[in-house]
Motif scaffolding. Sequence first.
Motif, PDB file in Angstrom:
ATOM      1  N   LEU A   1      58.497 -25.495   5.518  1.00 18.54           N
ATOM      2  CA  LEU A   1      59.568 -24.497   5.593  1.00 18.54           C
ATOM      3  C   LEU A   1      59.145 -23.188   4.958  1.00 18.54           C
ATOM      4  N   ALA A   2      58.309 -23.290   3.931  1.00 14.63           N
ATOM      5  CA  ALA A   2      57.814 -22.072   3.299  1.00 14.63           C
ATOM      6  C   ALA A   2      56.925 -21.304   4.266  1.00 14.63           C
ATOM      7  N   VAL A   3      56.121 -22.058   5.046  1.00 11.40           N
ATOM      8  CA  VAL A   3      55.304 -21.410   6.080  1.00 11.40           C
ATOM      9  C   VAL A   3      56.217 -20.704   7.075  1.00 11.40           C
ATOM     10  N   LEU A   4      57.271 -21.409   7.466  1.00 13.08           N
ATOM     11  CA  LEU A   4      58.227 -20.852   8.426  1.00 13.08           C
ATOM     12  C   LEU A   4      58.871 -19.585   7.864  1.00 13.08           C
ATOM     13  N   GLU A   5      59.242 -19.638   6.602  1.00 18.05           N
ATOM     14  CA  GLU A   5      59.843 -18.459   5.978  1.00 18.05           C
ATOM     15  C   GLU A   5      58.865 -17.289   5.983  1.00 18.05           C
ATOM     16  N   GLY A   6      57.584 -17.594   5.700  1.00 15.81           N
ATOM     17  CA  GLY A   6      56.566 -16.544   5.744  1.00 15.81           C
ATOM     18  C   GLY A   6      56.493 -15.911   7.125  1.00 15.81           C
ATOM     19  N   ILE A   7      56.478 -16.753   8.153  1.00 13.74           N
ATOM     20  CA  ILE A   7      56.369 -16.244   9.524  1.00 13.74           C
ATOM     21  C   ILE A   7      57.573 -15.369   9.879  1.00 13.74           C
ATOM     22  N   LEU A   8      58.779 -15.859   9.554  1.00 19.27           N
ATOM     23  CA  LEU A   8      59.973 -15.100   9.912  1.00 19.27           C
ATOM     24  C   LEU A   8      60.030 -13.768   9.179  1.00 19.27           C
ATOM     25  N   THR A   9      59.602 -13.778   7.907  1.00 17.35           N
ATOM     26  CA  THR A   9      59.602 -12.534   7.148  1.00 17.35           C
ATOM     27  C   THR A   9      58.630 -11.536   7.765  1.00 17.35           C
ATOM     28  N   VAL A  10      57.451 -12.036   8.168  1.00 17.22           N
ATOM     29  CA  VAL A  10      56.478 -11.148   8.818  1.00 17.22           C
ATOM     30  C   VAL A  10      57.080 -10.571  10.099  1.00 17.22           C
ATOM     31  N   LEU A  11      57.789 -11.419  10.871  1.00 14.65           N
ATOM     32  CA  LEU A  11      58.360 -10.950  12.133  1.00 14.65           C
ATOM     33  C   LEU A  11      59.361  -9.825  11.917  1.00 14.65           C
ATOM     34  N   ILE A  12      60.256 -10.008  10.943  1.00 17.15           N
ATOM     35  CA  ILE A  12      61.274  -8.958  10.757  1.00 17.15           C
ATOM     36  C   ILE A  12      60.646  -7.704  10.163  1.00 17.15           C
ATOM     37  N   ILE A  13      59.624  -7.891   9.328  1.00 15.91           N
ATOM     38  CA  ILE A  13      58.923  -6.721   8.786  1.00 15.91           C
ATOM     39  C   ILE A  13      58.214  -5.961   9.914  1.00 15.91           C
ATOM     40  N   MET A  14      57.633  -6.707  10.859  1.00 15.96           N
ATOM     41  CA  MET A  14      56.978  -6.050  11.992  1.00 15.96           C
ATOM     42  C   MET A  14      57.991  -5.228  12.779  1.00 15.96           C
ATOM     43  N   ALA A  15      59.172  -5.801  12.984  1.00 12.87           N
ATOM     44  CA  ALA A  15      60.208  -5.086  13.722  1.00 12.87           C
ATOM     45  C   ALA A  15      60.632  -3.833  12.964  1.00 12.87           C
ATOM     46  N   LEU A  16      60.800  -3.970  11.660  1.00 15.97           N
ATOM     47  CA  LEU A  16      61.219  -2.814  10.858  1.00 15.97           C
ATOM     48  C   LEU A  16      60.137  -1.743  10.839  1.00 15.97           C
ATOM     49  N   GLU A  17      58.881  -2.173  10.724  1.00 16.90           N
ATOM     50  CA  GLU A  17      57.775  -1.210  10.727  1.00 16.90           C
ATOM     51  C   GLU A  17      57.787  -0.397  12.005  1.00 16.90           C
ATOM     52  N   ASN A  18      58.149  -1.083  13.083  1.00 15.10           N
ATOM     53  CA  ASN A  18      58.112  -0.431  14.378  1.00 15.10           C
ATOM     54  C   ASN A  18      59.317   0.483  14.602  1.00 15.10           C
ATOM     55  N   TYR A  19      60.505   0.014  14.219  1.00 18.64           N
ATOM     56  CA  TYR A  19      61.714   0.729  14.611  1.00 18.64           C
ATOM     57  C   TYR A  19      62.391   1.484  13.466  1.00 18.64           C
ATOM     58  N   ALA A  20      62.102   1.108  12.239  1.00 21.69           N
ATOM     59  CA  ALA A  20      62.800   1.774  11.128  1.00 21.69           C
ATOM     60  C   ALA A  20      61.785   2.267  10.114  1.00 21.69           C
ATOM     61  N   LYS A  21      60.736   2.850  10.643  1.00 22.08           N
ATOM     62  CA  LYS A  21      59.631   3.280   9.796  1.00 22.08           C
ATOM     63  C   LYS A  21      60.096   4.225   8.687  1.00 22.08           C
ATOM     64  N   ARG A  22      60.978   5.163   9.051  1.00 18.37           N
ATOM     65  CA  ARG A  22      61.424   6.163   8.077  1.00 18.37           C
ATOM     66  C   ARG A  22      62.110   5.509   6.893  1.00 18.37           C
ATOM     67  N   GLU A  23      63.031   4.579   7.211  1.00 19.87           N
ATOM     68  CA  GLU A  23      63.824   3.971   6.144  1.00 19.87           C
ATOM     69  C   GLU A  23      62.947   3.182   5.178  1.00 19.87           C
ATOM     70  N   ILE A  24      62.039   2.365   5.722  1.00 18.28           N
ATOM     71  CA  ILE A  24      61.263   1.558   4.787  1.00 18.28           C
ATOM     72  C   ILE A  24      60.207   2.397   4.093  1.00 18.28           C
ATOM     73  N   ALA A  25      59.846   3.537   4.690  1.00 23.00           N
ATOM     74  CA  ALA A  25      58.917   4.436   3.997  1.00 23.00           C
ATOM     75  C   ALA A  25      59.617   5.031   2.772  1.00 23.00           C
ATOM     76  N   VAL A  26      60.904   5.371   2.925  1.00 19.91           N
ATOM     77  CA  VAL A  26      61.680   5.902   1.798  1.00 19.91           C
ATOM     78  C   VAL A  26      61.701   4.886   0.660  1.00 19.91           C
ATOM     79  N   LEU A  27      61.767   3.597   1.028  1.00 21.96           N
ATOM     80  CA  LEU A  27      61.833   2.547   0.008  1.00 21.96           C
ATOM     81  C   LEU A  27      60.495   2.313  -0.665  1.00 21.96           C
ATOM     82  N   GLY A  28      59.457   3.001  -0.179  1.00 21.08           N
ATOM     83  CA  GLY A  28      58.148   2.836  -0.807  1.00 21.08           C
ATOM     84  C   GLY A  28      57.362   1.680  -0.248  1.00 21.08           C
ATOM     85  N   TYR A  29      57.752   1.198   0.953  1.00 17.19           N
ATOM     86  CA  TYR A  29      57.084   0.031   1.512  1.00 17.19           C
ATOM     87  C   TYR A  29      55.612   0.305   1.809  1.00 17.19           C
ATOM     88  N   PHE A  30      55.317   1.498   2.320  1.00 13.62           N
ATOM     89  CA  PHE A  30      53.933   1.774   2.706  1.00 13.62           C
ATOM     90  C   PHE A  30      53.080   2.222   1.522  1.00 13.62           C
TER      91      PHE A  30
END
Lengths: 103, 249
Positions: B216-245
């Motif tokens: 399940l921890a592996v699964l959680e890792g995968i799902l987190t990567v997936l949503i982060i990929m989506a955010l990187e693609n579509y909400a780049k500005r917002e997560i950049a403000v948060l200091g993600y990059f």
Amino acid sequence: MKKKTITAIVLIILAVLIALVPLFTQKGSEFGGSDDAGSEMISEITGTESEPWFDPVFETAIGGELPGEIESLFFCVQTGIGVGIIAFFMGRFVERKKHEDKA
Amino acid sequence: MTHKQKTTVLLSIVFTVIMGFSLNTGAMHIMEGYLPAGYCIGWGVLCLPFLAAGFFSIKKTISQNRRTLTILSMAGAFVFVLSSLKIPSVTGSCSHMTGTGLGAILFGPCATSILGIIVLIFQAILLAHGGLTTLGANTFSMAIAGPLVSYGLYKLLPKLKVNRLVSVFIAAFIGDLFTYCVTSVQLAMAYPSETGGYIASVLKFLGVFAPTQLPLAVLEGILTVLIIMALENYAKREIAVLGYFREAK
């Protein structure tokens, strides 16, 4: 297809497999919660049937254990709230990007 | 943080330390009523500084840029979804993920403690899952200890030149596992084994939780990567403000 899209698809397939494979490899198991396994372990360690000293408030209020179907209802509500929020905002972001790319 | 906020956080830390000394301390979610009252209060008090710091941290992030509110609610919703999904595991029992890795990576561990406790209260009251008396202990394991580890790993790994998405995966994966380790320790502290003492008890509880949780921890890792990929693609500005990059290039 873009490299990213392929990665995403592979990851989704992997996620589904991890969730489903145990159903086929562990045929006939009950799939009870590991929380319950924890309470069994407590009884094993203490050697006595350990009685919780506080009952869940909701179960006290309805005077018994939460029926299984109702429990899954609440779990669905929880999932629904979460998915709803994520899908709503994600949809907005996707449309925004489309709009910006055009401009 | 302003002076007043610092004072509040500091006061709660002092309160915690005092309570910690005066206490006679000798499952994901720990079930309602399964921890002795002293432990319930102790873990609860231990959470207070984190919750206070988290409250102010969220307030600050939002006042700096209101757009981040959408990302925050998505991180909260992510915890809601992942902790509601009971997934079958190879051991033949079910468990669920925590979903706190995403919040920890984007907003830091303190802010995530607020997101986590909301979900835990929801489950404790409506689902009889976890519990109000064990809320403190569960908050500490799922919403504080796990996210702390995730956050630390996410800060550390990019410095070691690990790929950004791989770092996200490892952070979420280890964070989820660590949550269950803390739960085992919490249970073992309350129920030390008569023959082997405290350590034997930890191992026994780990034996119950760890094999179930690993996939399940592996699964959680995968799902987190997936949503982060989506955010990187579509909400780049917002997560950049948060200091993600900032952490990872």
